[in-house]
Design a protein around this motif. Sequence first.
Motif, PDB file in Angstrom:
ATOM      1  N   TYR A 139      21.577  16.926  48.431  1.00  0.00           N
ATOM      2  CA  TYR A 139      21.007  15.619  48.772  1.00  0.00           C
ATOM      3  C   TYR A 139      20.239  15.624  50.101  1.00  0.00           C
ATOM      4  O   TYR A 139      19.052  15.278  50.146  1.00  0.00           O
ATOM      5  CB  TYR A 139      22.100  14.542  48.818  1.00  0.00           C
ATOM      6  CG  TYR A 139      21.505  13.148  48.889  1.00  0.00           C
ATOM      7  CD1 TYR A 139      21.181  12.457  47.727  1.00  0.00           C
ATOM      8  CD2 TYR A 139      21.240  12.537  50.111  1.00  0.00           C
ATOM      9  CE1 TYR A 139      20.607  11.189  47.779  1.00  0.00           C
ATOM     10  CE2 TYR A 139      20.661  11.278  50.172  1.00  0.00           C
ATOM     11  CZ  TYR A 139      20.347  10.612  49.005  1.00  0.00           C
ATOM     12  OH  TYR A 139      19.772   9.363  49.072  1.00  0.00           O
ATOM     13  N   ASN A 187      11.549   9.809  42.029  1.00  0.00           N
ATOM     14  CA  ASN A 187      12.561  10.862  42.040  1.00  0.00           C
ATOM     15  C   ASN A 187      13.489  10.663  40.834  1.00  0.00           C
ATOM     16  O   ASN A 187      13.441   9.617  40.184  1.00  0.00           O
ATOM     17  CB  ASN A 187      13.324  10.821  43.361  1.00  0.00           C
ATOM     18  CG  ASN A 187      12.428  11.181  44.536  1.00  0.00           C
ATOM     19  OD1 ASN A 187      11.324  10.672  44.654  1.00  0.00           O
ATOM     20  ND2 ASN A 187      12.883  12.063  45.393  1.00  0.00           N
ATOM     21  N   ALA A 241      14.029   8.549  47.063  1.00  0.00           N
ATOM     22  CA  ALA A 241      15.266   9.282  46.795  1.00  0.00           C
ATOM     23  C   ALA A 241      15.647   9.077  45.339  1.00  0.00           C
ATOM     24  O   ALA A 241      15.104   8.181  44.685  1.00  0.00           O
ATOM     25  CB  ALA A 241      16.374   8.773  47.715  1.00  0.00           C
ATOM     26  N   CYS A 297      17.120  16.781  43.860  1.00  0.00           N
ATOM     27  CA  CYS A 297      16.809  15.423  44.329  1.00  0.00           C
ATOM     28  C   CYS A 297      15.327  15.169  44.587  1.00  0.00           C
ATOM     29  O   CYS A 297      14.945  14.037  44.866  1.00  0.00           O
ATOM     30  CB  CYS A 297      17.600  15.118  45.596  1.00  0.00           C
ATOM     31  SG  CYS A 297      19.370  14.940  45.287  1.00  0.00           S
ATOM     32  N   THR A 298      14.483  16.202  44.543  1.00  0.00           N
ATOM     33  CA  THR A 298      13.081  15.996  44.908  1.00  0.00           C
ATOM     34  C   THR A 298      12.271  15.404  43.755  1.00  0.00           C
ATOM     35  O   THR A 298      12.695  15.426  42.600  1.00  0.00           O
ATOM     36  CB  THR A 298      12.386  17.319  45.333  1.00  0.00           C
ATOM     37  OG1 THR A 298      12.355  18.194  44.205  1.00  0.00           O
ATOM     38  CG2 THR A 298      13.113  17.982  46.479  1.00  0.00           C
ATOM     39  N   ASN A 327      10.908  13.678  52.159  1.00  0.00           N
ATOM     40  CA  ASN A 327      10.432  12.608  53.043  1.00  0.00           C
ATOM     41  C   ASN A 327      10.144  13.067  54.464  1.00  0.00           C
ATOM     42  O   ASN A 327       9.687  12.282  55.290  1.00  0.00           O
ATOM     43  CB  ASN A 327      11.471  11.476  53.081  1.00  0.00           C
ATOM     44  CG  ASN A 327      11.663  10.848  51.714  1.00  0.00           C
ATOM     45  OD1 ASN A 327      10.812  10.111  51.255  1.00  0.00           O
ATOM     46  ND2 ASN A 327      12.757  11.176  51.052  1.00  0.00           N
ATOM     47  N   VAL A 338      16.276  15.228  49.808  1.00  0.00           N
ATOM     48  CA  VAL A 338      15.679  13.962  50.248  1.00  0.00           C
ATOM     49  C   VAL A 338      15.030  14.160  51.617  1.00  0.00           C
ATOM     50  O   VAL A 338      13.965  13.600  51.909  1.00  0.00           O
ATOM     51  CB  VAL A 338      16.741  12.833  50.261  1.00  0.00           C
ATOM     52  CG1 VAL A 338      16.144  11.530  50.760  1.00  0.00           C
ATOM     53  CG2 VAL A 338      17.317  12.648  48.858  1.00  0.00           C
TER      54      VAL A 338
END
Length: 363
Positions: A239, A146, A7, A124-125, A247, A243
């Motif tokens: 976010y 990140n 993250a 966020c990536t 993931n 995230v």
Amino acid sequence: MLKLMRAPSKYVQGKDALLELYDHVNDLGKSFLFICSKSGFKAAKPKIEKSFDGKDAKIMFEVFGGISSTGEIAKMQKIAKDNHIDVICAIGGGSAIDTAKATAYYEKLPVVIIPTVCATDAPCTGLSVIYHDDGTFSNYIFYPKNPDAVIVDSSIIVNAPVRFLTAGMGDALGTYFEARMCLKTNSPSLENGGITKSAMALCELCYDTLLENGYKAKKAAEQKVLTPAVEAIIEANTYLSGVGADNGGLATSHSVYNGFTALEECEKTMHGELVAFGTLAQLVLENAPMEEVEEVMDFCVSVGLPVTLAEVGVTDKTRVMTAAEKACAPGESIHNMLGDVTPEQLYHAILAADAIGMEYLGK
Ligand SMILES: [Zn+2]
């Protein structure tokens, strides 16, 4: 496969967040290069100057060419070198963000992301989409980490055109369903790791947040007012979706987007709008319960996301096979689905999703 969770190191969001930018990033360096989109530059510069006023740090702004291309990245690298820059910052949407991430990576500098719209989960990536200078797709870059900080000024986001916020909800809509499929088939996440319980929890929260706040946020954003629902959707789009996807992995929704980029009649349709329609196709493919299909349809219609081919720009259904073939190319995330999906199966699922959507809209 080992489980993996990544993250951004820091995430800040709220009204006039940029007025406190200096306080949140001064640990990263003393000289900052802001790579800006045209509209991002206008929206963010006054607040950033105010935040840095009287502080012991140098700031410079560069409006970039509009696409995250190899030439544009090389140009920004040179500016960073010539000016002894310590920190690269992005101001704008997906392209400014991808340009800044790549510049920072090649120059081995920290990167701060300041989105001025939330149309995608790019902030966020830990990856970028890179184009050739003529605008055609070049490659993805997967980064070892990140972004160092993501700073979201909600006042700026809510003043951008509402369609960006809605498209961001479409991008976020795919997150839970795509991750759920990757978990089921033991497929790797975008970061090439096994899927953690933490990642799944974020993906579920992403979907629940959309259902609970999507319509309320859209209505408030149309009036350019900041409410708790708008804040919740900004967090979901930025976010939780970013995230979560990083993931949790991707499946059909994003392959449908990639497939439809082959059709010029879809050029004006935004990434997240196609991801939303692709999510309906995924639910048909996995033969999800009708209550779930209806829940997703209700959500899409309530916020104005497309549920039919016509709404994504396709009027000639014979064209769908071209998109389905591209969506099923080797390496596409649709191959994370249970069993292998052929172009014909996807084509059928898209037509079925369209038929359900048409009836839903009463057409
Ligand atoms: Zn996406």
